[in-house]
Design an enzyme around this catalytic site. Sequence first.
Site, PDB file in Angstrom:
ATOM      1  CB  THR A  12      55.334  41.418  33.943  1.00 18.69           C
ATOM      2  OG1 THR A  12      55.240  40.004  34.170  1.00 18.69           O
ATOM      3  CG2 THR A  12      55.847  42.076  35.222  1.00 18.69           C
ATOM      4  CD  GLU A  13      50.263  38.937  33.050  1.00 19.84           C
ATOM      5  OE1 GLU A  13      49.929  37.977  33.772  1.00 19.84           O
ATOM      6  OE2 GLU A  13      50.472  40.087  33.500  1.00 19.84           O
ATOM      7  CB  THR A  14      50.993  45.036  28.955  1.00 17.07           C
ATOM      8  OG1 THR A  14      51.634  45.613  30.088  1.00 17.07           O
ATOM      9  CG2 THR A  14      49.512  44.799  29.239  1.00 17.07           C
TER      10      THR A  14
END
Length: 262
Positions: A136-138
């Site tokens: 879920t980093e982006t």
Amino acid sequence: MSYDTLRLDTDARGVATLTLNRPDKHNALSAQMIDELTQAAGRLAADDAVRVVVLTGAGASFCAGGDLGWMRDQMAADSATRAAGARALAGMLGALDSLPKPLIGRIQGQAFGGGIGMMSVCDVAVGVSGARFGLTETRLGLIPATIGPYVVARMGGAMARRVFMSSRRFDAEEAVALGLLARAVEGHALDAAVEAEVAPYLSCAPRAVAAAKRLTRELGPVIDAAAVEHSVRALVACWEDAEAAEGISAFFERRAPTWAVD
């Protein structure tokens, strides 16, 4: 040796269970937990009485990714401090990946970000049906950089592209299709499924198992110091981009970032 963020127990057969033990924080990775995991990996590697290691988490989640306090610290840090934090995470993953014992993931709940990285360094991982996963980093203006070499090695490039950039959450059945999990089972069957992975190793020669594992790493995708350093530089570059500042501020302020479209 005792740990504040982990539990480590070994049974009479030599099966060690390493448990992420911050259930109230969904086992999010703090700097202390990263350090203690690195220490525990070294201790397990050196212990000839340990035949197999099971990695799991206490509570509802396996690992929710980076700790919120760690993210706040990274927001305020300079480039060198950010790079040091990334290298510490990379060192922990490398220590688990190179552990000269079989590492079995008992994935009893959801996993995101760094939790996906830890699943990726397991030799085999079994999870519960109904669990949710995601890189879920982006969504935060960041990238899954430090965990990236291990995630791509586990999934393969084509499969990784399905989930690596989109921050899309996926279920346990898709995690199996992606190669992240070997199997997804109902919660009541998880311990039996893990035991089915553990038991064969207890009939194998320990040094031969260690040599065979080392050979698979040598024959597979190369994750060397250059690859790790490349991932560290990529992460630091993202931290220094305005998107990360906006994404993380939006997260803490519980609002949508400027790039989100309804």
